[in-house]
Design a protein around this motif. Structure first.
Motif, PDB file in Angstrom:
ATOM      1  N   UNK A 240    -128.380  18.403 -51.440  1.00  0.00           N
ATOM      2  CA  UNK A 240    -129.606  18.988 -51.966  1.00  0.00           C
ATOM      3  C   UNK A 240    -129.558  20.487 -51.690  1.00  0.00           C
ATOM      4  N   UNK A 241    -129.691  21.310 -52.713  1.00  0.00           N
ATOM      5  CA  UNK A 241    -129.633  22.751 -52.469  1.00  0.00           C
ATOM      6  C   UNK A 241    -130.786  23.202 -51.578  1.00  0.00           C
ATOM      7  N   UNK A 242    -130.567  24.312 -50.904  1.00  0.00           N
ATOM      8  CA  UNK A 242    -131.590  24.845 -50.004  1.00  0.00           C
ATOM      9  C   UNK A 242    -132.879  25.112 -50.753  1.00  0.00           C
ATOM     10  N   UNK A 243    -134.000  24.956 -50.046  1.00  0.00           N
ATOM     11  CA  UNK A 243    -135.236  25.464 -50.632  1.00  0.00           C
ATOM     12  C   UNK A 243    -135.044  26.963 -50.773  1.00  0.00           C
ATOM     13  N   UNK A 244    -135.600  27.566 -51.835  1.00  0.00           N
ATOM     14  CA  UNK A 244    -135.294  28.979 -52.064  1.00  0.00           C
ATOM     15  C   UNK A 244    -135.748  29.888 -50.932  1.00  0.00           C
TER      16      UNK A 244
END
Lengths: 296, 564
Positions: free
Chosen positions: B369-373
């Motif tokens: 899961x990509x990082x939260x921005x």
């Protein structure tokens, strides 16, 4: 006339105390209205929105509220019981020691932990109770399996109570030692002449002599029953033992200060205050009845 | 807590070295620079402010009269400042002041992250916040709701430097900057979390060699390796003192050290994130059946002694201690763990930590899961006299951090002073900052030619070259090389499968009830893993979670998503 001046002087002497009480205990009481508000710091107490019982309803809907309440009661009661029994027995044992020098040394050593903070003690405890710690080495020496004391809901309370007793029993012993010195030594001499053994002297003179002190401390302890040891638990617990170790104070700290849920935290705190109030009233009645202890 | 502090420090140090090198970016950022050195020299040469400097207002324009900003910030531990200089008084601050005539006054600086958060929360509660500070998401929304924040929409438009804007623009769909917007207005400048902060699997290669094992591909391989590490005495000291996979009580977390995200992800479970399922329902990743399955796997691993038995009571530094004392040989951590691992190598030169990509799932993919921005927010107090001054300080600061302004290259040259000593510790960078430098390092290593590279990437390139020639001789070079080059390259592994959540951030109910929901989740998961509760406790968790606010949150998110 002279009598009236006397009374007035008394009242003047009372003023500083009353002022402090008002400033630090009465005025902050208004803060409890936060429990009924959706509190916004910028709007303050006067302009925050009123939401009635919502915080309380949510509190009782939470699965935690019951467990933190039960935990607080259980942990505090255990601490009161063992916290009183240990110094009582220790004082009796110390009383039987003949050498005053030895007595003094022992007393000094056992009351030292009282002066250490839980921040330091918890670090030591975590090390002692780890898998490779001293305690588990002893357990293994006797053929047991190593125990994760601080990750077990069975052991966590035991650790809490035992470590608290260990920290405080030496200090509390002082009170009993003081009570012991007030027992008339003639009684012992008379009993000895009548042929009473050491054990009989303990049973019929020492213990009855200490009983009023025990009862007084026990009843006064009731008023403290909801203070189960915030600092100690905060430094020792982890999420797994919330179930048996999370108390009202640690919950309020987490919710209010760390999670910015002012309303909920105040509601929980208020509940604690109400219960505490009842308990203090009961303990005062008990103290008056059994130990003849009265303020008014 | 301390883990988080490290995370911040490490990624900060990382970002210092990472800068854009593509031609397009060079062009536009140097466009911003051309005029600034002049302004700087003018202000330094004449203590009396030249009148013309203040006439033209813009991102780098200096003030005629000294402007004072009060600041509350998280302090820096071990900040390497030379004697006499402090966080409150150092060359970075003087550099900012000389260029802008802005005086930064510290209202508070607290080192420990927990203590800092408490300080901020207390400042909010007592309604006395400094002009500028960096807060977390919950505090940000609390502040905005209480109407304590200045609207920065126009200030940002008019005063943010092109470089700063480029950083934000590199996030698709304005994802990063949007987290600072409420009802269309910009109330905070969010930090930007770069791509590639997910966990990698770090393994002791020397132990693998000793036991004749191969690098793992699947979760089962990983289990096999841990078992061998625990049982076959890989360090050969004759005692069974190796702990299994290291763990952290937070279980999962973006960019976290010692968390178990990769195990969850390998079983298609994505806790703490929001998704849309096949029927179009909004689903919380922590409540799916896949999560139950993954918890079952972790539970079995713990029961088999493959996970550090005491991970619940370990703090970050306890785990770091296990690593450096050679008692742990396998763990999950992001690419910037390279620095932490170098500590272990310093203590024991034989230790050879290598990063590999996370285990494959049943379809041969490596899910993540990509990082939260963004996770932290720079906010300005409502009614602050010069909100634009904060933007200007940020502009000047980033010219310094990226070594764009020649004067900034001379500040504490070669003394190893971290950029965190700049007043605002807000991390900004391009979304692909990590990946875009790898080809440059590759090329430099091949050609041994560093001509034409911009000044700001040179320290990094030199470190990598140095370590390439004499591996592990210079620990700083080794650590930089391990993080920026070896580990960063692994984040771009072929089979990477990006699972994009549908929603980031907090809804109304999450802000109000989120803490209780999180507590329930954490408690339940930890109990299941450690065997305190049966696996079926998970079903009870799901229903309780829904009833104490989870369903409300899902509804709110559905509404937000449908209105997009």
């Amino acid at each position: 006339m002279r009598n009236q001046t006397f009374i007035r002087n008394y009242h003047i002497m009372l003023m500083p105390g009353i002022l402090l009480l008002i400033a630090f205990s009465v005025i902050p009481m208004f803060g409890i209205v936060i429990a009924f508000q959706d509190f916004q710091p910028t709007r303050g107490i006067f302009r925050s929105e009123w939401i009635g019982w919502e915080n309380f309803e949510y509190m009782f809907a939470l699965p935690d509220s019951r467990s933190i309440f039960v935990n607080t009661m259980v942990i505090a009661s255990l601490k009161i019981v063992f916290g009183m029994a240990a110094p009582f027995l220790f004082a009796l044992l110390l009383h039987e020691v003949v050498s005053t020098k030895f007595k003094r040394i022992v007393q000094t050593i056992v009351y030292l932990p009282h002066f250490m903070s839980w921040v330091i003690l918890s670090g030591i405890l975590i090390n002692l109770l780890s898998l490779e710690g001293v305690v588990n080495q002893v357990v293994q020496f006797f053929g047991g399996d190593p125990i994760l004391f601080l990750q077990s809901n069975v052991w966590f309370r035991v650790v809490l109570v035992a470590s608290d007793v260990w920290k405080e029993f030496g200090f509390n012993t002082i009170i009993y030692i003081a009570a012991l010195t007030s027992i008339n030594t003639n009684l012992y001499e008379a009993a000895a002449i009548d042929g009473a053994s050491r054990f009989q002297r303990l049973l019929y003179i020492t213990i009855p002599g200490l009983l009023p002190t025990v009862i007084l401390l026990a009843t006064l302890g009731l008023g403290n029953v909801l203070n189960a040891g915030f600092e100690q638990i905060l430094n020792l617990y982890n999420p797994i033992v919330y179930e048996t170790g999370d108390i009202i104070d640690t919950y309020v700290y987490r919710a209010g200060l760390l999670e910015i849920q002012y309303g909920l935290a105040t509601a929980v705190g208020l509940l604690k205050s109400v219960v505490s109030f009842v308990l203090i009233a009961v303990s005062y009645l008990l103290a008056a009845r059994f130990a003849n202890y009265r303020i008014f | 807590m301390n883990r988080k502090k490290w995370l911040v420090l490490l990624s900060a140090a990382a970002l210092l070295g990472m800068t854009a090198c593509s031609g397009a970016n060079d062009g536009s950022s140097s466009g911003a620079t051309t005029e600034t050195p002049e302004t700087a020299t003018e202000t330094t040469d004449n203590a009396q402010q030249p009148a013309d400097a203040a006439v033209e207002d813009g991102p780098f324009a200096a003030y005629e009269d000294t402007v004072t900003i009060t600041l509350g910030r998280q302090g820096v531990s071990g900040n390497n400042l030379p004697d006499g200089d402090t966080l409150e008084d150092n060359e970075y601050l003087r550099y900012v002041e000389e260029r802008l005539n802005v005086d930064i006054k510290y209202e508070f600086s607290v080192e420990d992250l927990d203590a800092y958060n408490q300080k901020v929360t207390l400042a909010i509660a007592s309604n006395s916040i400094p002009d500028v500070m960096i807060v977390n998401e919950q505090q940000f929304h609390q502040l905005a709701k209480a109407d304590m924040l200045e609207d920065l929409t126009e200030v940002y438009e008019n005063y943010a430097s092109p470089l700063i804007k480029e950083y934000y623009d590199s996030y698709s769909g304005d994802r990063a900057l949007n987290t600072g917007r409420i009802d269309g207005k910009l109330y905070a400048l969010p930090n930007t979390n770069i791509d590639g902060n997910f966990q990698l699997l770090w393994i002791r290669q020397d132990w693998l060699n000793k036991l004749n094992l191969q690098l793992p591909k699947t979760v089962d391989d990983v289990k096999g390796i841990i078992q061998a590490f625990v049982e076959q005495d890989p360090d050969g000291n004759g005692t069974k003192d190796t702990v299994g996979l290291l763990g952290d009580p937070s279980i999962v977390g973006d960019g976290g050290f010692f968390t178990f995200d990769p195990i969850f992800n390998a079983y298609h479970s994505y806790p703490k994130s929001w998704f849309k399922d096949d029927q179009g329902n909004i689903v919380y990743g922590s409540t799916t059946l896949e999560t139950k399955e993954a918890l079952g796997v972790l539970r079995q691993m713990y029961a088999d002694g493959l996970i550090d038995m005491e991970f619940l009571t370990r703090k970050w530094e306890d785990n770091a201690g296990l690593v450096s004392s050679g008692r742990a040989g396998i763990l999950f951590a992001p690419w910037f763990a390279g620095w932490a691992m170098s500590d272990a190598v310093k203590a024991n030169p034989e230790a050879d930590w290598v990063p590999v990509a996370v285990p494959l799932d049943d379809a041969g993919k490596r899910n993540f899961v990509p990082s939260v921005p963004s996770g932290s927010f720079l906010v300005v107090k409502k009614g602050a006299k010069h909100p634009e001054a904060v933007l200007k300080v940020l502009n000047v600061e980033y010219e310094g951090i990226r070594l764009i302004d020649p004067a900034a290259q001379e500040l504490y040259k070669g003394q190893g002073v971290g950029w965190l000593n700049y007043p605002l510790n807000l991390q900004l960078d391009f979304q692909d900052a990590l990946a875009r430098d790898i080809p440059i390092y590759d090329k430099v290593l091949k050609d041994k030619d560093t001509t034409g590279l911009p000044a700001r990437i040179m320290p990094r390139v030199e470190a990598i070259l140095k370590n390439h020639e004499n591996p592990k001789q210079d620990m700083v070079a080794y650590a930089d090389s391990l993080a920026f080059y070896t580990a960063a390259a692994v984040t771009g592994a072929k089979e990477m499968n990006r699972i994009e959540p549908i929603f980031y951030g907090n809804t109304e109910t999450m802000l109000k009830r989120g803490a209780n929901l999180e507590k329930l989740e954490k408690e339940t998961f930890l109990k299941i893993i450690s065997g305190t509760s049966p696996l079926d406790e998970f079903d009870k968790f799901v229903s309780t979670w829904k009833s104490i606010g989870g369903d409300d949150v899902a509804e709110e998110i559905a509404e937000i998503v449908n209105n997009r």
